[in-house]
Design an enzyme around this catalytic site. Structure first.
Site, PDB file in Angstrom:
ATOM      1  N   GLU A   1       0.848  -1.193   0.000  1.00  0.00           N
ATOM      2  CA  GLU A   1       0.000   0.000   0.000  1.00  0.00           C
ATOM      3  C   GLU A   1       0.885   1.245   0.000  1.00  0.00           C
ATOM      4  OE1 GLU A   1      -3.018   2.195   3.200  1.00  0.00           O
ATOM      5  OE2 GLU A   1      -2.462   0.096   3.471  1.00  0.00           O
TER       6      GLU A   1
ATOM      7  N   GLU B   1      -3.331  11.185   2.824  1.00  0.00           N
ATOM      8  CA  GLU B   1      -4.287  11.028   3.914  1.00  0.00           C
ATOM      9  C   GLU B   1      -4.371  12.389   4.570  1.00  0.00           C
ATOM     10  OE1 GLU B   1      -4.755   6.888   5.759  1.00  0.00           O
ATOM     11  OE2 GLU B   1      -2.602   7.288   5.824  1.00  0.00           O
TER      12      GLU B   1
END
EC number: 3.2.1.4
Length: 420
Positions: A215, A220
């Site tokens: 990932e 974010e």
């Protein structure tokens, strides 16, 4: 590992495949993207998005009983994968707006909440980028390349996370005899947290496995804090973990080696009316440099910059162990005891980026820790309680994130701006 099926099961597979896709049509919202090069500029692609399979209605064939129980597949309908495929139907979604996803031109808005009469419901959509064929995921290979997008986080308050990241899912979403829908219905999700999810590659997760894969968190963020984080794993594509493999010392680096400017001491860099002003849209550029400056070389640096009001803003320069740092490198992530290095570090992350990864978008909040790992304590300016989802729903029901103008290609080919 190959599964051995009985002759009867093999005989039923074509029938299973025919029964699995429901009658409700799937209408993928269009989200054009651009592939760029320094020589030829940017070329538009007729891409679209698909919402995660778990958001689709998966129900008993000929009935309305859900095939998903409170803690996994419905045990009555899904005692094993083959029986589950024969018993269950996955319906399409014809109006993504009902699930918090709206597209217009090259822009996509994800809403955390929707009004339904006098009530507010949480939808928290997660979607993936499909290739032009609409049947498979777009696979992005980003070694010695850059990835760029525009984003508006102005309504994402403390406790929210508007995320954009890469997951080493399979191109077809794990399409198989038991999962004929595949990527076209959003199957195949995995990430470095190795969550136990009800469906893995579109098949019933009756063993309670975790869905693990490499990932790369590009973004974010909310309006108060942001970070980007590689999470390497020592496996390739989707791996079904069990037991200790799924835990902190398992096959994937759960915390990752991230760069959050606020957490590193740059408190005046990103936020309302700061150097990167989150009251306004911005362009975010992430560059993946290799050792030999080729698309097959070893990943050695992940660099970030922003463009706002026509000006390029370099990433915050912070001090780490007395050294000035503004990007993710092997030296920055040098802790030899970390899971990041135990599992291969930037080398392993780069290998996944070289093979190709799927682009995911989501918006969510966190009832467990109120997203404090992103924006509270040492990580951001938010207090201990304002990220409570109940408070967000009450005070900020229109919280959302808008992503637009997604492009990738040669370093320097995807953005324009004046250097300060």
């Amino acid at each position: 590992m190959l599964r051995k099926l009985t002759p009867l099961a093999l005989a039923l597979l074509p029938l299973v495949a025919g029964q699995t896709i429901g009658e409700t049509p799937e209408v993928h919202p269009k989200l054009p993207t651009w592939k760029c090069s320094n020589r030829h500029g940017c070329v538009k692609q007729d891409t679209s998005v698909v919402i995660d399979a778990a958001t689709h209605w998966i129900h008993e064939k000929g009935g309305e009983t859900s095939c998903t129980g409170s803690s996994g597949p419905n045990p009555n309908l899904c005692p094993d994968k083959e029986t589950c495929a024969a018993n269950c139907v996955i319906e399409g979604i014809s109006d993504y707006a009902n699930y918090g996803v709206q597209t217009k031109g090259s822009s996509m808005t994800l809403h955390q909440y929707l009004r339904d009469g006098n009530t507010t419901k949480s939808v928290s959509p997660r979607v993936y980028l499909l290739a032009e064929d609409g049947e498979n995921y777009e696979m992005l290979q980003l070694l010695n390349q850059e990835f760029t997008f525009d984003v508006d986080v102005s309504t994402l308050v403390c406790g929210m996370n508007g995320a954009l990241y890469f997951s080493e899912m399979q191109r077809d979403g794990g399409r198989s005899e038991l999962n004929p829908a595949g990527a076209a219905r959003g199957t195949g999700y995995c990430d470095a947290q190795c969550f136990n999810i009800p469906w893995i590659n579109g098949e019933a997760n009756v063993e309670g496995a975790g869905a693990c894969c490499n990932e790369m968190d590009i973004w974010e963020a909310n309006a108060r804090a942001t970070g980007y984080t590689p999470h390497p794993c020592n496996i390739t594509q989707l791996y079904e973990c069990s037991g200790a493999e799924c835990e902190a010392n398992g096959v994937c680096d759960k915390p990752g080696c991230g760069f959050n400017p606020y957490a590193l001491g740059a408190h005046d860099f990103y936020g309302y009316d700061l150097e990167v002003d989150t009251t306004k849209p911005m362009t975010v550029v992430t560059q993946f440099y290799t050792k030999d400056n080729t698309t097959t070389g070893a990943l050695v640096e992940i660099r970030r910059l922003y463009v706002q009001n026509g000006h390029v803003i370099q990433n915050a320069v912070v001090s780490v162990d007395g050294e000035s740092v503004d990007s993710i490198t092997a030296d920055y992530c040098a802790d030899p005891s970390s899971a990041f290095n135990r599992l291969g570090g930037l080398q392993r992350m780069g290998e996944a980026l070289g093979r190709g990864m799927v682009l995911a978008f989501s918006v969510w909040n966190d009832a467990g820790s109120f997203m404090s790992w992103l924006d509270g304590g040492n990580s951001g300016p938010c207090n201990a309680t304002e990220g409570d989802p109940a408070l967000i729903e009450k005070l900020h029901p229109d919280t959302h994130v808008t992503f637009s103008n997604i492009r990738w290609g040669d370093i320097g080919s995807t953005y324009r701006g004046k250097r300060r």
